[in-house]
Motif scaffolding. Structure first.
Motif, PDB file in Angstrom:
ATOM      1  N   LYS A 193       0.848  -1.184   0.000  1.00 40.37           N
ATOM      2  CA  LYS A 193       0.000   0.000   0.000  1.00 40.37           C
ATOM      3  C   LYS A 193       0.885   1.235   0.000  1.00 40.37           C
ATOM      4  O   LYS A 193       1.631   1.483   0.955  1.00 40.37           O
ATOM      5  N   LEU A 194       0.839   2.026  -1.051  1.00 38.89           N
ATOM      6  CA  LEU A 194       1.723   3.181  -1.174  1.00 38.89           C
ATOM      7  C   LEU A 194       1.218   4.344  -0.322  1.00 38.89           C
ATOM      8  O   LEU A 194       0.009   4.505  -0.115  1.00 38.89           O
ATOM      9  N   PRO A 195       2.129   5.173   0.156  1.00 34.87           N
ATOM     10  CA  PRO A 195       1.728   6.301   1.010  1.00 34.87           C
ATOM     11  C   PRO A 195       1.050   7.403   0.210  1.00 34.87           C
ATOM     12  O   PRO A 195       1.145   7.453  -1.024  1.00 34.87           O
ATOM     13  N   GLY A 196       0.401   8.305   0.932  1.00 36.61           N
ATOM     14  CA  GLY A 196      -0.292   9.406   0.267  1.00 36.61           C
ATOM     15  C   GLY A 196       0.630  10.354  -0.455  1.00 36.61           C
ATOM     16  O   GLY A 196       0.211  11.047  -1.385  1.00 36.61           O
ATOM     17  N   ASN A 197       1.903  10.392  -0.048  1.00 31.92           N
ATOM     18  CA  ASN A 197       2.857  11.281  -0.712  1.00 31.92           C
ATOM     19  C   ASN A 197       3.714  10.544  -1.726  1.00 31.92           C
ATOM     20  O   ASN A 197       4.843  10.946  -2.017  1.00 31.92           O
ATOM     21  N   ASN A 198       3.176   9.467  -2.290  1.00 28.93           N
ATOM     22  CA  ASN A 198       3.880   8.716  -3.329  1.00 28.93           C
ATOM     23  C   ASN A 198       4.347   9.642  -4.444  1.00 28.93           C
ATOM     24  O   ASN A 198       3.560  10.412  -4.993  1.00 28.93           O
ATOM     25  N   ARG A 199       5.624   9.573  -4.775  1.00 22.81           N
ATOM     26  CA  ARG A 199       6.206  10.476  -5.784  1.00 22.81           C
ATOM     27  C   ARG A 199       6.357   9.816  -7.152  1.00 22.81           C
ATOM     28  O   ARG A 199       6.908  10.431  -8.076  1.00 22.81           O
ATOM     29  N   ILE A 200       5.938   8.574  -7.288  1.00 21.57           N
ATOM     30  CA  ILE A 200       6.041   7.871  -8.572  1.00 21.57           C
ATOM     31  C   ILE A 200       4.643   7.744  -9.153  1.00 21.57           C
ATOM     32  O   ILE A 200       3.878   6.836  -8.784  1.00 21.57           O
ATOM     33  N   PRO A 201       4.251   8.642 -10.038  1.00 20.43           N
ATOM     34  CA  PRO A 201       2.845   8.716 -10.464  1.00 20.43           C
ATOM     35  C   PRO A 201       2.354   7.481 -11.192  1.00 20.43           C
ATOM     36  O   PRO A 201       1.150   7.226 -11.216  1.00 20.43           O
ATOM     37  N   TRP A 202       3.267   6.721 -11.782  1.00 16.07           N
ATOM     38  CA  TRP A 202       2.844   5.550 -12.545  1.00 16.07           C
ATOM     39  C   TRP A 202       2.821   4.277 -11.704  1.00 16.07           C
ATOM     40  O   TRP A 202       2.603   3.191 -12.231  1.00 16.07           O
ATOM     41  N   ARG A 203       3.049   4.390 -10.418  1.00 21.24           N
ATOM     42  CA  ARG A 203       2.965   3.255  -9.494  1.00 21.24           C
ATOM     43  C   ARG A 203       1.766   3.412  -8.571  1.00 21.24           C
ATOM     44  O   ARG A 203       1.430   4.503  -8.134  1.00 21.24           O
ATOM     45  N   GLY A 204       1.129   2.248  -8.272  1.00 22.13           N
ATOM     46  CA  GLY A 204      -0.003   2.222  -7.360  1.00 22.13           C
ATOM     47  C   GLY A 204       0.138   1.075  -6.374  1.00 22.13           C
ATOM     48  O   GLY A 204       1.170   0.396  -6.307  1.00 22.13           O
ATOM     49  N   ASP A 205      -0.911   0.825  -5.610  1.00 23.44           N
ATOM     50  CA  ASP A 205      -0.890  -0.259  -4.636  1.00 23.44           C
ATOM     51  C   ASP A 205      -0.774  -1.598  -5.353  1.00 23.44           C
ATOM     52  O   ASP A 205      -1.390  -1.814  -6.405  1.00 23.44           O
ATOM     53  N   SER A 206      -0.009  -2.518  -4.781  1.00 22.24           N
ATOM     54  CA  SER A 206       0.188  -3.826  -5.413  1.00 22.24           C
ATOM     55  C   SER A 206       0.619  -4.839  -4.369  1.00 22.24           C
ATOM     56  O   SER A 206       1.096  -4.476  -3.284  1.00 22.24           O
ATOM     57  N   GLY A 207       0.459  -6.100  -4.699  1.00 22.00           N
ATOM     58  CA  GLY A 207       0.869  -7.171  -3.786  1.00 22.00           C
ATOM     59  C   GLY A 207       0.153  -7.115  -2.456  1.00 22.00           C
ATOM     60  O   GLY A 207       0.739  -7.476  -1.424  1.00 22.00           O
ATOM     61  N   LEU A 208      -1.105  -6.716  -2.459  1.00 20.30           N
ATOM     62  CA  LEU A 208      -1.830  -6.512  -1.203  1.00 20.30           C
ATOM     63  C   LEU A 208      -2.285  -7.814  -0.552  1.00 20.30           C
ATOM     64  O   LEU A 208      -2.751  -7.789   0.600  1.00 20.30           O
ATOM     65  N   GLU A 209      -2.147  -8.930  -1.265  1.00 16.18           N
ATOM     66  CA  GLU A 209      -2.492 -10.226  -0.687  1.00 16.18           C
ATOM     67  C   GLU A 209      -1.252 -11.015  -0.281  1.00 16.18           C
ATOM     68  O   GLU A 209      -1.365 -12.178   0.124  1.00 16.18           O
ATOM     69  N   ASP A 210      -0.093 -10.410  -0.383  1.00 11.44           N
ATOM     70  CA  ASP A 210       1.142 -11.132  -0.037  1.00 11.44           C
ATOM     71  C   ASP A 210       1.080 -11.640   1.401  1.00 11.44           C
ATOM     72  O   ASP A 210       0.787 -10.880   2.334  1.00 11.44           O
ATOM     73  N   GLY A 211       1.395 -12.926   1.554  1.00 10.75           N
ATOM     74  CA  GLY A 211       1.369 -13.561   2.865  1.00 10.75           C
ATOM     75  C   GLY A 211       0.061 -14.227   3.208  1.00 10.75           C
ATOM     76  O   GLY A 211      -0.014 -14.971   4.200  1.00 10.75           O
ATOM     77  N   SER A 212      -0.966 -13.984   2.412  1.00 11.24           N
ATOM     78  CA  SER A 212      -2.279 -14.566   2.727  1.00 11.24           C
ATOM     79  C   SER A 212      -2.258 -16.081   2.641  1.00 11.24           C
ATOM     80  O   SER A 212      -3.069 -16.748   3.297  1.00 11.24           O
ATOM     81  N   ASP A 213      -1.348 -16.654   1.859  1.00 16.69           N
ATOM     82  CA  ASP A 213      -1.273 -18.112   1.752  1.00 16.69           C
ATOM     83  C   ASP A 213      -0.814 -18.770   3.048  1.00 16.69           C
ATOM     84  O   ASP A 213      -1.030 -19.962   3.269  1.00 16.69           O
ATOM     85  N   VAL A 214      -0.160 -17.991   3.928  1.00 12.50           N
ATOM     86  CA  VAL A 214       0.296 -18.534   5.218  1.00 12.50           C
ATOM     87  C   VAL A 214      -0.367 -17.806   6.384  1.00 12.50           C
ATOM     88  O   VAL A 214       0.063 -17.937   7.538  1.00 12.50           O
ATOM     89  N   GLY A 215      -1.405 -17.040   6.084  1.00  5.18           N
ATOM     90  CA  GLY A 215      -2.153 -16.366   7.126  1.00  5.18           C
ATOM     91  C   GLY A 215      -1.448 -15.184   7.747  1.00  5.18           C
ATOM     92  O   GLY A 215      -1.726 -14.813   8.892  1.00  5.18           O
ATOM     93  N   LEU A 216      -0.534 -14.558   7.011  1.00  6.80           N
ATOM     94  CA  LEU A 216       0.222 -13.424   7.532  1.00  6.80           C
ATOM     95  C   LEU A 216       0.086 -12.220   6.601  1.00  6.80           C
ATOM     96  O   LEU A 216      -0.277 -12.347   5.426  1.00  6.80           O
ATOM     97  N   ASP A 217       0.410 -11.065   7.134  1.00  9.85           N
ATOM     98  CA  ASP A 217       0.527  -9.849   6.326  1.00  9.85           C
ATOM     99  C   ASP A 217       1.989  -9.675   5.952  1.00  9.85           C
ATOM    100  O   ASP A 217       2.807  -9.269   6.770  1.00  9.85           O
ATOM    101  N   LEU A 218       2.324 -10.022   4.718  1.00  8.99           N
ATOM    102  CA  LEU A 218       3.686  -9.852   4.222  1.00  8.99           C
ATOM    103  C   LEU A 218       3.718  -8.810   3.109  1.00  8.99           C
ATOM    104  O   LEU A 218       4.516  -8.883   2.173  1.00  8.99           O
TER     105      LEU A 218
END
Length: 600
Positions: A193-218
């Motif tokens: 989850k990118l911060p509100g002051n993200n300086r890279i306009p062509w990037r957004g939130d990604s990989g938000l389910e990482d760790g879900s396969d093992v029940g963790l927030d990664l």
């Protein structure tokens, strides 16, 4: 030392000469000359394609501002202008002039700050306009030079622009801006989850389910290179090296006005490592499958493949990656202990636990994490255990750690510094902490092997060329080692001069910069999925790999792999050996730039 604040533009263009408006441009081979400028500077924008173009301006602030309005004027009308760090207040002259106003979070600007704005313009056909920009009510001075006498190599140079800050002498390269852009590269690699002051306009939130396969927030951390796997070993190494550079050359980040951005830079992976070290003897060291990931050419925001999580534990040890992550935590503790004591204490606790875990359960992590074998196969554990012991000593001052590090000492000459081998810096730190001649000699032996006359070959144009894959990474890493050795009093001038030559090779002494967005000629086709993809909603597909046009987005600050042994290089997107970027490529490079900035 020249102490004028300078209003300047970072120009994304193939043109090499600096151009000023309402001032005279001074040429000559003597001292730099100042010229008054009334608000306005001419800009050339490029990186254009049919129907659009990309540009950026950076204005150095010359007076205190509580708010600002910038006038960006083009020589031909545009249909639309996209800006992310400012609001578009007004469009005038039929689409030629755009008035930009500050966001709430960047309204206050202080003398010496740099206000940088990236924009995308849309128009008719293959437009390539020129533009001017100024901030209402602000004047400045510009120092330019277009013809010079010999530089340190004895070679006559021309058409370089000198940028000057209040704390820096004139240099051939604008180290302030290079540090800024290298940090931007790491921001482009962010996952989660990118911060509100993200300086890279062509990037957004990604990989938000990482760790879900093992029940963790990664979620969080950095994507490794031009792909989207999160490899913990090189990420931990990169974090430790960047933080070591910050600790050694903090003044460089202060004088370049990048200190706050640098703290944010290293905190991003440190926050991820805290999540990944979810139990005392357990550390998640990879998220994503390399083979599946490499079969996907698209934006990280659009990933839909499975992203499995891989860990080491007591039954599946990995003391190499545990030791490297321990070092990252320990270095982070030193960086944050005064700035954020509570956070620093958390980092110290994780460092201590990982050190003990790595020492107690020893093994090479890729012996059990087979998913990493084809990408980051570890050679041994000795250097990382020594590395972690040294960092533990530096954060505790307990002699048991230094004693352990000395047991793990490996004499020179070392092969080189890399994510898999910290031996050269171990040698430097052992000498720094003990002042024993055996460690000093190890450093001298290692550097002798890398300097002319040693076993490391040189390209015709002067690059110490250790290996084809990421050749610039190794020379930049050893430039950092040389500067660290000079800091502890070993062959100071000799090593600093050598380091400058290697870093300046990367920055453009051959007439071509291997750092994206730096200089007049640099790679425009890096092997990087996100940068190559068009703006949504246009689809991104494997066809982008062979597209002859430059990448849609400029991956500012990324150091590409580098040339072959005869200085040969092709700027093509499918050349991942020479034209990919990676978080470990920039780590030693950025730290070496910081070291050179301080001693100019």
């Amino acid at each position: 030392m020249i102490t004028l604040w300078v209003l300047y533009l970072v120009v994304i263009t193939a043109a090499s000469a600096a151009t000023t408006v309402n001032s005279q441009t001074v040429t000559g081979s003597g001292t730099a000359t100042t010229a008054a400028v009334e608000k306005l500077l001419k800009v050339t924008v490029s990186n254009h394609w049919s129907g659009g173009f990309q540009g950026e301006f950076c204005i150095q602030i010359t007076q205190e501002l509580s708010s600002w309005r910038a006038h960006l004027t083009f020589d031909q009308p545009l249909n639309t202008l996209e800006v992310w760090v400012a609001d578009l207040a007004e469009t005038k002259q039929g689409g030629k002039e755009f008035i930009l106003v500050n966001k709430p979070w960047n309204s206050v600007e202080h003398i010496g700050d740099k206000l940088c704005v990236t924009f995308i313009g849309h128009g008719q056909g293959d437009i390539q306009p020129t533009a001017t920009v100024y901030i209402e009510g602000m004047t400045a001075a510009v120092i330019t030079r277009q013809t010079f006498g010999p530089d340190y190599t004895g070679t006559s140079k021309s058409k370089y622009e000198y940028y000057v800050s209040a704390t820096q002498n004139c240099t051939k390269y604008n180290y302030d801006d290079i540090l800024r852009k290298s940090i931007l590269f790491y921001e482009a690699q962010r996952s989660g989850k990118l911060p509100g002051n993200n300086r890279i306009p062509w990037r957004g939130d990604s990989g938000l389910e990482d760790g879900s396969d093992v029940g963790l927030d990664l979620t969080g951390g950095w994507y490794d290179a031009g792909d989207h796997v999160k490899f913990g070993f090189p990420m931990a190494y990169s974090t430790a090296i960047l933080t070591m550079g910050l600790l050694q050359w903090k003044d460089a980040y202060q004088t370049s006005r990048q200190l706050d951005h640098m703290y944010s830079c290293i905190k991003w992976p440190l926050d991820y490592f805290i999540k990944a070290h979810n139990n005392t003897n357990e550390l998640y060291v990879q998220v994503g499958d390399g083979k599946a990931d490499h079969n996907f050419w698209g934006r990280p925001e659009d990933m839909d493949m499975a992203r499995p999580s891989y860990k080491i534990d007591a039954s599946h040890p990995g003391s190499d990656v545990a030791g490297e992550t321990c070092a990252a935590f320990a270095a982070g503790y030193l960086a944050f202990k005064d700035k954020d004591p509570k956070y620093a204490a958390t980092l110290k606790q994780h460092a201590t636990e990982l050190y003990e875990f790595g020492m107690k359960y020893q093994g090479v992590y890729t012996d059990t994490i087979t998913a990493a074998v084809g990408f980051y196969k570890s050679g041994n554990t000795t250097d990382e255990l020594c590395w972690s012991a040294l960092w533990m000593y530096m954060i505790t001052n307990e002699t048991k750690y230094l004693t352990e590090a000395e047991k793990l000492f490996q004499p020179g000459p070392a092969w080189g510094l890399s994510w898999d081998d910290t031996t050269p810096l171990n040698q430097v730190l052992l000498y720094k902490l003990t002042k024993k001649d055996i460690y000093k000699q190890a450093v001298i032996d290692t550097m002798a092997d890398w300097m002319p006359g040693g076993s490391v070959p040189y390209t015709p144009k002067g690059l110490a060329w250790r290996s084809q894959w990421g050749s610039l990474r190794y020379s930049a890493n050893m430039a950092m080692v040389a500067l660290m050795a000079a800091e502890v009093g070993i062959n100071e001038k000799k090593y600093r001069d050598w380091a400058m030559g290697q870093i300046h090779y990367a920055l453009g002494d051959t007439g071509f910069s291997y750092v994206i967005g730096v200089g007049d000629k640099y790679p425009t086709h890096p092997h990087h999925r996100a940068a190559s993809c068009p703006w949504p909603p246009a689809p991104c597909s494997p066809e982008e790999v062979n597209r002859p046009e430059p990448s849609t987005h400029t991956l500012y600050g990324g150091l590409v792999g580098g040339p072959g042994k005869n200085d040969e290089y092709k700027d093509v997107r499918d050349n991942y050996v020479s034209n990919e970027v990676a978080t470990d490529y920039n780590a030693g490079f950025q730290s070496a730039v910081a070291g050179r900035l301080i001693i100019q």
